[in-house]
Design a protein around this motif. Structure first.
Motif, PDB file in Angstrom:
ATOM      1  N   GLY A 276     -12.424  -3.957  -3.589  1.00  0.00           N
ATOM      2  CA  GLY A 276     -13.367  -4.513  -2.620  1.00  0.00           C
ATOM      3  C   GLY A 276     -13.623  -5.986  -2.845  1.00  0.00           C
ATOM      4  N   VAL A 277     -14.283  -6.327  -3.948  1.00  0.00           N
ATOM      5  CA  VAL A 277     -14.708  -7.715  -4.178  1.00  0.00           C
ATOM      6  C   VAL A 277     -13.518  -8.618  -4.538  1.00  0.00           C
ATOM      7  CG1 VAL A 277     -16.151  -9.226  -5.587  1.00  0.00           C
ATOM      8  CG2 VAL A 277     -17.011  -6.987  -4.868  1.00  0.00           C
ATOM      9  N   CYS A 278     -12.762  -8.245  -5.580  1.00  0.00           N
ATOM     10  CA  CYS A 278     -11.694  -9.136  -6.065  1.00  0.00           C
ATOM     11  C   CYS A 278     -10.474  -9.107  -5.151  1.00  0.00           C
ATOM     12  CB  CYS A 278     -11.296  -8.767  -7.494  1.00  0.00           C
ATOM     13  SG  CYS A 278     -12.651  -8.961  -8.658  1.00  0.00           S
TER      14      CYS A 278
ATOM     15  N   PRO B 153       0.834  -1.207   0.000  1.00  0.00           N
ATOM     16  CA  PRO B 153       0.000   0.000   0.000  1.00  0.00           C
ATOM     17  C   PRO B 153       0.868   1.256   0.000  1.00  0.00           C
ATOM     18  CG  PRO B 153      -0.803  -1.576   1.591  1.00  0.00           C
ATOM     19  CD  PRO B 153       0.463  -2.148   1.048  1.00  0.00           C
ATOM     20  N   ASP B 154       0.634   2.166  -0.938  1.00  0.00           N
ATOM     21  CA  ASP B 154       1.459   3.371  -1.043  1.00  0.00           C
ATOM     22  C   ASP B 154       0.585   4.624  -1.027  1.00  0.00           C
ATOM     23  OD1 ASP B 154       0.228   3.106  -3.443  1.00  0.00           O
ATOM     24  OD2 ASP B 154       2.044   2.942  -4.644  1.00  0.00           O
ATOM     25  N   ARG B 155       1.255   5.783  -1.256  1.00  0.00           N
ATOM     26  CA  ARG B 155       0.541   7.054  -1.170  1.00  0.00           C
ATOM     27  C   ARG B 155      -0.567   7.170  -2.216  1.00  0.00           C
ATOM     28  NH1 ARG B 155       4.319  12.204  -0.633  1.00  0.00           N
ATOM     29  NH2 ARG B 155       5.442  10.833  -2.028  1.00  0.00           N
ATOM     30  N   ARG B 156      -0.279   6.672  -3.440  1.00  0.00           N
ATOM     31  CA  ARG B 156      -1.289   6.755  -4.503  1.00  0.00           C
ATOM     32  C   ARG B 156      -2.556   6.000  -4.127  1.00  0.00           C
ATOM     33  NH1 ARG B 156       1.998   6.252 -10.250  1.00  0.00           N
ATOM     34  NH2 ARG B 156       3.379   7.982  -9.800  1.00  0.00           N
ATOM     35  N   LEU B 157      -2.378   4.834  -3.500  1.00  0.00           N
ATOM     36  CA  LEU B 157      -3.529   4.022  -3.094  1.00  0.00           C
ATOM     37  C   LEU B 157      -4.371   4.776  -2.061  1.00  0.00           C
ATOM     38  CD1 LEU B 157      -4.587   0.926  -3.418  1.00  0.00           C
ATOM     39  CD2 LEU B 157      -3.682   0.682  -1.115  1.00  0.00           C
ATOM     40  N   ILE B 158      -3.706   5.393  -1.106  1.00  0.00           N
ATOM     41  CA  ILE B 158      -4.417   6.096  -0.029  1.00  0.00           C
ATOM     42  C   ILE B 158      -5.080   7.382  -0.561  1.00  0.00           C
ATOM     43  CG2 ILE B 158      -4.183   7.147   2.267  1.00  0.00           C
ATOM     44  CD1 ILE B 158      -3.525   4.169   2.272  1.00  0.00           C
TER      45      ILE B 158
ATOM     46  N   ARG C  93      -3.453  -4.518  -0.214  1.00  0.00           N
ATOM     47  CA  ARG C  93      -3.800  -3.293  -0.926  1.00  0.00           C
ATOM     48  C   ARG C  93      -5.323  -3.165  -1.085  1.00  0.00           C
ATOM     49  NH1 ARG C  93      -0.308  -0.270  -4.197  1.00  0.00           N
ATOM     50  NH2 ARG C  93      -1.987   0.029  -5.686  1.00  0.00           N
ATOM     51  N   GLY C  94      -5.974  -4.268  -1.441  1.00  0.00           N
ATOM     52  CA  GLY C  94      -7.426  -4.262  -1.622  1.00  0.00           C
ATOM     53  C   GLY C  94      -8.154  -3.941  -0.335  1.00  0.00           C
ATOM     54  N   LEU C  95      -7.697  -4.555   0.760  1.00  0.00           N
ATOM     55  CA  LEU C  95      -8.337  -4.351   2.062  1.00  0.00           C
ATOM     56  C   LEU C  95      -8.165  -2.898   2.519  1.00  0.00           C
ATOM     57  CD1 LEU C  95      -9.779  -5.675   4.507  1.00  0.00           C
ATOM     58  CD2 LEU C  95      -7.520  -6.037   5.500  1.00  0.00           C
ATOM     59  N   ILE C  96      -6.936  -2.378   2.389  1.00  0.00           N
ATOM     60  CA  ILE C  96      -6.668  -0.999   2.843  1.00  0.00           C
ATOM     61  C   ILE C  96      -7.450   0.000   1.997  1.00  0.00           C
ATOM     62  CG2 ILE C  96      -4.849   0.768   3.020  1.00  0.00           C
ATOM     63  CD1 ILE C  96      -3.236  -1.169   4.464  1.00  0.00           C
ATOM     64  N   ALA C  97      -7.446  -0.190   0.661  1.00  0.00           N
ATOM     65  CA  ALA C  97      -8.201   0.708  -0.214  1.00  0.00           C
ATOM     66  C   ALA C  97      -9.671   0.726   0.198  1.00  0.00           C
ATOM     67  CB  ALA C  97      -8.050   0.278  -1.672  1.00  0.00           C
TER      68      ALA C  97
ATOM     69  N   GLY D  90     -13.734   9.180 -10.802  1.00  0.00           N
ATOM     70  CA  GLY D  90     -12.902   8.769 -11.929  1.00  0.00           C
ATOM     71  C   GLY D  90     -11.425   8.927 -11.648  1.00  0.00           C
ATOM     72  N   PHE D  91     -11.037  10.097 -11.151  1.00  0.00           N
ATOM     73  CA  PHE D  91      -9.622  10.392 -10.880  1.00  0.00           C
ATOM     74  C   PHE D  91      -9.094   9.481  -9.770  1.00  0.00           C
ATOM     75  CE2 PHE D  91      -5.822  12.553  -9.673  1.00  0.00           C
ATOM     76  CZ  PHE D  91      -5.412  13.270 -10.786  1.00  0.00           C
ATOM     77  N   GLY D  92      -9.862   9.384  -8.684  1.00  0.00           N
ATOM     78  CA  GLY D  92      -9.418   8.612  -7.519  1.00  0.00           C
ATOM     79  C   GLY D  92      -9.268   7.125  -7.797  1.00  0.00           C
ATOM     80  N   THR D  93     -10.233   6.541  -8.510  1.00  0.00           N
ATOM     81  CA  THR D  93     -10.162   5.093  -8.744  1.00  0.00           C
ATOM     82  C   THR D  93      -8.995   4.733  -9.658  1.00  0.00           C
ATOM     83  OG1 THR D  93     -11.797   5.304 -10.528  1.00  0.00           O
ATOM     84  CG2 THR D  93     -12.606   4.597  -8.379  1.00  0.00           C
ATOM     85  N   ARG D  94      -8.657   5.600 -10.622  1.00  0.00           N
ATOM     86  CA  ARG D  94      -7.523   5.307 -11.503  1.00  0.00           C
ATOM     87  C   ARG D  94      -6.208   5.528 -10.765  1.00  0.00           C
ATOM     88  NH1 ARG D  94      -7.044   2.113 -14.114  1.00  0.00           N
ATOM     89  NH2 ARG D  94      -5.768   2.926 -15.789  1.00  0.00           N
ATOM     90  N   LEU D  95      -6.168   6.527  -9.887  1.00  0.00           N
ATOM     91  CA  LEU D  95      -4.957   6.789  -9.097  1.00  0.00           C
ATOM     92  C   LEU D  95      -4.696   5.608  -8.153  1.00  0.00           C
ATOM     93  CD1 LEU D  95      -2.801   9.006  -8.544  1.00  0.00           C
ATOM     94  CD2 LEU D  95      -4.246   9.798  -6.678  1.00  0.00           C
ATOM     95  N   ALA D  96      -5.765   5.097  -7.537  1.00  0.00           N
ATOM     96  CA  ALA D  96      -5.638   3.994  -6.586  1.00  0.00           C
ATOM     97  C   ALA D  96      -5.636   2.642  -7.300  1.00  0.00           C
ATOM     98  CB  ALA D  96      -6.777   4.037  -5.581  1.00  0.00           C
ATOM     99  N   ASN D  97      -5.832   2.669  -8.609  1.00  0.00           N
ATOM    100  CA  ASN D  97      -5.837   1.446  -9.418  1.00  0.00           C
ATOM    101  C   ASN D  97      -6.943   0.474  -9.019  1.00  0.00           C
ATOM    102  OD1 ASN D  97      -4.820   0.183 -11.606  1.00  0.00           O
ATOM    103  ND2 ASN D  97      -2.959  -0.566 -10.635  1.00  0.00           N
ATOM    104  N   GLY D  98      -8.121   0.988  -8.659  1.00  0.00           N
ATOM    105  CA  GLY D  98      -9.219   0.081  -8.354  1.00  0.00           C
ATOM    106  C   GLY D  98     -10.355   0.762  -7.619  1.00  0.00           C
ATOM    107  N   CYS D  99     -11.547   0.143  -7.691  1.00  0.00           N
ATOM    108  CA  CYS D  99     -12.711   0.703  -7.003  1.00  0.00           C
ATOM    109  C   CYS D  99     -13.366  -0.375  -6.152  1.00  0.00           C
ATOM    110  CB  CYS D  99     -13.682   1.303  -8.020  1.00  0.00           C
ATOM    111  SG  CYS D  99     -14.243   0.127  -9.271  1.00  0.00           S
ATOM    112  N   THR D 100     -14.682  -0.295  -5.983  1.00  0.00           N
ATOM    113  CA  THR D 100     -15.409  -1.228  -5.135  1.00  0.00           C
ATOM    114  C   THR D 100     -15.308  -2.666  -5.644  1.00  0.00           C
ATOM    115  OG1 THR D 100     -16.977   0.584  -5.330  1.00  0.00           O
ATOM    116  CG2 THR D 100     -17.480  -1.096  -3.715  1.00  0.00           C
ATOM    117  N   SER D 101     -15.339  -2.828  -6.973  1.00  0.00           N
ATOM    118  CA  SER D 101     -15.287  -4.182  -7.533  1.00  0.00           C
ATOM    119  C   SER D 101     -13.869  -4.749  -7.522  1.00  0.00           C
ATOM    120  CB  SER D 101     -15.874  -4.194  -8.946  1.00  0.00           C
ATOM    121  OG  SER D 101     -15.305  -3.166  -9.736  1.00  0.00           O
ATOM    122  N   GLY D 102     -12.895  -3.961  -7.982  1.00  0.00           N
ATOM    123  CA  GLY D 102     -11.521  -4.460  -8.073  1.00  0.00           C
ATOM    124  C   GLY D 102     -10.862  -4.625  -6.704  1.00  0.00           C
TER     125      GLY D 102
END
Lengths: 144, 140
Positions: B105-107, A80-85, B115-119, B91-103
């Protein structure tokens, strides 16, 4: 051809699931996030229902190959990095404001009226903009 | 148990089965922000048609169901400013974080990905904070 059939069936089931579970209704989503008001736990049931088949799916990848060929998705390399948060925080704020995330935004485009179309367009602009900013950031680190 | 919760659980299982089919079939993670984001920004030139097919199914199936039901309420705000701000942030946030509720959260959680859990924890907390603020301001 097989890949397209699989992609279409998966997308259609996903969309049907979103509608049936009530997740295309922004009130239900905002209701889940409303922990200090009248909390609606429906979204938690949706998550549990979705995670169970996916746990089975990840287990079934062992010792197999994807049906239509190719490789399994690689595990993310970075911790987990800054971009993710930062990205997840921005997403969460937008999610709370409107009660829509990318899946339901696309799933409700056929019956969400002008407002739904407007949200989808704004989301697309944000996604493309994010890609541009990331490209610029990566270039910056590469030349630094 | 309320009826809405049972529908939630059943619809959720459909979503999970959809993810199972895409993973075991095509070897892809069912993350909408990634599938749609890379389709529209042109960063996936080799498999854009597969992405488009998924998106078509995702938009078409609920449209047909809503049509047979005589419509489905979305209760989306009519405030244009809020819609635009929320859409750009999502739109901006999900691409920056490389995922949303489905990617994420679920997957991600089902794969026991940190990473999925923290996001998921972060966007749920940010969403809850935003809704609490809207409540405080009296707009929700």
């Amino acid at each position: 051809m097989k890949r397209f059939g699989i992609a279409f069936v998966s997308g259609a089931l996903f969309g049907a699931g979103l509608l049936i579970s009530g997740m295309t209704d922004t009130q239900k989503v905002q209701g889940f996030l409303d922990i200090t008001g009248s909390w609606d736990p429906t979204l938690a049931f949706v998550m549990v229902g979705a995670i169970l088949p996916m746990m089975l799916a990840w287990r079934l990848t062992r010792g197999r190959r994807p049906l239509a060929g190719g490789q399994w998705p690689a595990h993310p390399k970075s911790a987990p990095d800054r971009r993710l948060i930062v990205g997840s925080t921005m997403f969460g704020v937008g999610w709370g404001l409107a009660g829509l995330c990318p899946g339901p935004a696309i799933a409700s485009v056929g019956f969400g009226g002008t407002e739904g179309l407007l949200f989808l367009a704004a989301m697309a602009i944000g996604m493309i903009g994010s890609g541009r900013v990331l490209q610029w950031l990566d270039q910056d680190t590469a030349t630094a | 148990m309320e009826t809405a919760w049972i529908f939630g659980l059943m619809g959720g299982m459909l979503i999970g089965v959809a993810g199972l089919i895409l993973l075991l079939g095509n070897g892809r993670i069912m993350g909408v922000s990634g599938i749609f984001g890379r389709l529209i920004d042109g960063s996936a030139p080799s498999d854009w048609a597969e992405r488009l097919t998924f998106v078509a199914g995702l938009a078409l199936a609920p449209f047909v169901i809503a049509l047979t039901l005589g419509g489905a309420p979305t209760h989306l705000t009519s405030n244009t400013g809020v819609i635009l701000a929320a859409g750009v942030l999502v739109g901006f946030g999900t691409r920056l974080a490389n995922g949303c509720t489905s990617g994420h959260g679920v997957c991600g959680i089902s794969r026991l990905s940190l990473r999925g859990l923290i996001a998921t924890l972060v966007f749920c907390a940010a969403g809850a904070g935003t809704v609490a603020l809207l409540r405080l301001l009296g707009v929700l």
